[in-house]
Design a protein around this motif. Structure first.
Motif, PDB file in Angstrom:
ATOM      1  N   GLY A 113       0.819  -1.217   0.000  1.00 48.93           N
ATOM      2  CA  GLY A 113       0.000   0.000   0.000  1.00 48.93           C
ATOM      3  C   GLY A 113       0.842   1.251   0.000  1.00 48.93           C
ATOM      4  N   GLU A 143      -9.968  -5.360  11.137  1.00 43.54           N
ATOM      5  CA  GLU A 143      -9.335  -4.266  10.384  1.00 43.54           C
ATOM      6  C   GLU A 143      -8.241  -4.807   9.465  1.00 43.54           C
ATOM      7  N   ALA A 146      -9.910  -6.397   6.498  1.00 41.17           N
ATOM      8  CA  ALA A 146     -10.414  -5.334   5.624  1.00 41.17           C
ATOM      9  C   ALA A 146      -9.279  -4.727   4.806  1.00 41.17           C
ATOM     10  N   LYS A 147      -8.109  -4.615   5.417  1.00 41.59           N
ATOM     11  CA  LYS A 147      -6.945  -4.066   4.711  1.00 41.59           C
ATOM     12  C   LYS A 147      -6.515  -5.009   3.588  1.00 41.59           C
ATOM     13  N   GLU A 150      -8.900  -4.606   0.791  1.00 40.18           N
ATOM     14  CA  GLU A 150      -8.712  -3.300   0.139  1.00 40.18           C
ATOM     15  C   GLU A 150      -7.534  -3.334  -0.829  1.00 40.18           C
ATOM     16  N   LEU A 151      -6.433  -3.969  -0.405  1.00 37.50           N
ATOM     17  CA  LEU A 151      -5.209  -3.971  -1.209  1.00 37.50           C
ATOM     18  C   LEU A 151      -5.177  -5.094  -2.243  1.00 37.50           C
TER      19      LEU A 151
END
Length: 349
Positions: A113, A143, A146-147, A150-151
């Motif tokens: 990221g 979390e 979720a990361k 997202e990535l």
């Protein structure tokens, strides 16, 4: 049978780069095992071959965005990390593949990221390309997951030599996907639209769901001529009592049972009793089906057109009959059907 029996010349232009504009408007080859008849239809014509009380077995696994790109500490080299499976949620350990693997050693750190808040440390080598990573992230487990989502990028197969598009996130997923855990889609199911499922339901067709989380092992090349010596990677699966009741009930009443995809078929064949009834099961399977094989439950199968020498082609050959499968594939190439992930479909009756 031997590996060489599954070699054929596939023109490169027949590998589908994109899905059909509408899910249920891909082409459908219908192969009748008893007569050898081959028909050419559209996928939405599938409904014409099933009646009230028949069952479609669907694999409800859901693909997660398993492909990440990170940068190696110090050098900044761009590294692809393909998430295979979570080994330990508490310690955030994952089994992954890395590319290029020669640059990644135990102790190396990778940063992900733009903000580099997600870091992974290599703690083990598992195979030439395989590594065990420990992810480091300041946040709760929710979390952290979720990361990752997202990535991560939709893991369309490498033979599709183009950039991943936002459309892939939707189309490389069946519309009935619900249980996350696959790193590749059960591609036969990609052809079903909401409209087609509703039409099948209205006609009286029942749906039985299984879960088999497709791993990359399904696509590993077979490297032995003697197929009995090939070992499949294990994949996680689940069959509920409800699914067993639907399928066993349909068979008792002589209704058709159709497996949508090789994964659904493997799941059923991994948990069948000596009386040819389906048992509930939660666990792992490394079932490898190749000719000759006596199938226990399914009367019909929906599948895509597969690559030469693949385990998927071997399973289809076992169900279809090898000579008829060869004839069907020769006709598919002549008629310019599209192959592999986003390709056209075959219904074997």
């Amino acid at each position: 049978m031997k590996l060489s029996h599954f070699q054929f010349n596939l023109p490169e232009e027949l590998l589908a780069e994109f899905p059909a504009e509408n899910r249920d408007e891909s082409r459908l080859m219908v192969v009748h095992r008893k007569t050898g008849l081959i028909e050419h239809k559209m996928f939405k014509d599938l409904i014409d071959y099933f009646d009230d009380g028949d069952v479609m077995v669907l694999n409800n696994t859901k693909v997660f965005p398993a492909r990440l790109y990170g940068n190696k500490e110090k050098t900044g080299a761009r590294i692809e990390v393909f998430l295979l499976r979570e080994l330990n949620a508490e310690q955030r350990l994952w089994d992954v593949l890395v590319d290029p693997a020669r640059k990644i050693r135990i102790g190396n750190k990778l940063y992900f990221g733009d903000d580099e808040t997600l870091v992974a440390e290599v703690i083990d080598n598992t195979t030439s390309r395989g590594r065990t990573l420990r992810f480091l992230y300041d946040g709760s487990y929710e979390e952290f997951r979720a990361k990752l989502l997202e990535l991560g990028e939709t893991p369309i197969p490498k033979h599709i030599e183009r950039e991943v598009t936002p459309e892939d996130a939707e189309r490389y997923q069946t519309i009935y996907a619900k249980n996350e855990g696959a790193v590749a889609a059960p591609t036969a199911g990609l052809h079903f639209s909401k409209h087609l499922l509703k039409r099948l339901e209205i006609k009286g067709i029942n749906f039985a769901e299984v879960t088999l989380h497709v791993g990359l092992g399904t696509f590993n090349p077979v490297e032995v001529e003697d197929l009995s010596k090939h070992k499949m990677d294990s994949e996680e699966m689940d069959i509920s009592q409800e699914t067993c009741d639907i399928i066993n009930g349909a068979r008792a009443k002589k209704h058709k049972v159709c497996c949508v995809g090789t994964t659904s078929m493997r799941a059923l064949e991994s948990s069948v009793s000596s009386q040819r009834t389906l048992n509930p099961y939660t666990g792992w399977t490394n079932k490898f089906i190749f000719p000759p094989y006596d199938f226990s439950l399914a009367d019909a199968m929906v599948t895509n057109f597969h690559m030469p020498k693949s385990t998927l082609l071997m399973q289809v050959s076992a169900f279809c009959g090898h000579d008829l499968m060869k004839k069907a594939y020769a006709e598919a190439i002549e008629q310019k059907y599209k192959f592999y992930t986003y390709g056209d479909a075959m219904l074997i009756l």
